[in-house]
Design an enzyme around this catalytic site. Structure first.
Site, PDB file in Angstrom:
ATOM      1  N   CYS A  30       0.836  -1.209   0.000  1.00 23.04           N
ATOM      2  CA  CYS A  30       0.000   0.000   0.000  1.00 23.04           C
ATOM      3  C   CYS A  30       0.872   1.262   0.000  1.00 23.04           C
ATOM      4  CB  CYS A  30      -0.910  -0.045   1.226  1.00 23.04           C
ATOM      5  SG  CYS A  30      -1.761   1.485   1.611  1.00 23.04           S
ATOM      6  N   CYS A  33       0.060   3.771   2.733  1.00 20.08           N
ATOM      7  CA  CYS A  33       0.523   3.231   4.018  1.00 20.08           C
ATOM      8  C   CYS A  33       2.010   3.529   4.216  1.00 20.08           C
ATOM      9  CB  CYS A  33       0.309   1.722   4.082  1.00 20.08           C
ATOM     10  SG  CYS A  33      -1.403   1.192   3.965  1.00 20.08           S
TER      11      CYS A  33
END
Length: 124
Positions: A30, A33
């Site tokens: 991600c 993230c």
């Protein structure tokens, strides 16, 4: 304080044994993230009295499922075992600091009272 890794094995004890726990649900693939990680780690260093923890949703799928994580990153804040905040998306550093200030400023006796009243009403 360093960011700790939460797993199925240590999640409950971490929440029960610490006053405030900020949890970042994330995954290695991600991009947002990975972008949020340095902000989260800096906040952990700045707020040594708070536990900052990460849950790798790829590894801990049961935890992610239990908390109905549908989008990552998702930030969740517990205080006295109560979820006070749960939102997906990364936050800029000033917003994370502001969230922590709000959580620390809450009257938890009132929060627990409100929860008890809601539970009583839902049972009636």
């Amino acid at each position: 304080m360093a960011v700790i890794e939460l797993t199925q094995a240590n999640f409950e004890s971490t929440i029960q044994n610490n006053d405030v726990v900020v949890v970042d649900f994330w995954a290695p693939w991600c991009g947002p993230c990975r972008g949020f990680a340095p902000i989260f780690e800096a906040a952990a260093e700045k707020h040594a009295n708070i536990v900052f923890a990460k849950v790798n949703t790829e590894v801990e799928q049961e935890l992610a499922g239990f908390f109905q994580i549908r989008s990552i990153p998702t930030l969740m804040v517990f205080r006295e075992q109560v979820i006070l905040y749960s939102e997906s998306g990364s936050l800029p550093a000033h917003a994370l600091d502001g969230l922590i200030e709000q959580v620390m400023g809450l009257d938890m006796a009132q929060v627990h009272k409100d929860i008890a009243e809601q539970q009583t009403q839902s049972q009636a």
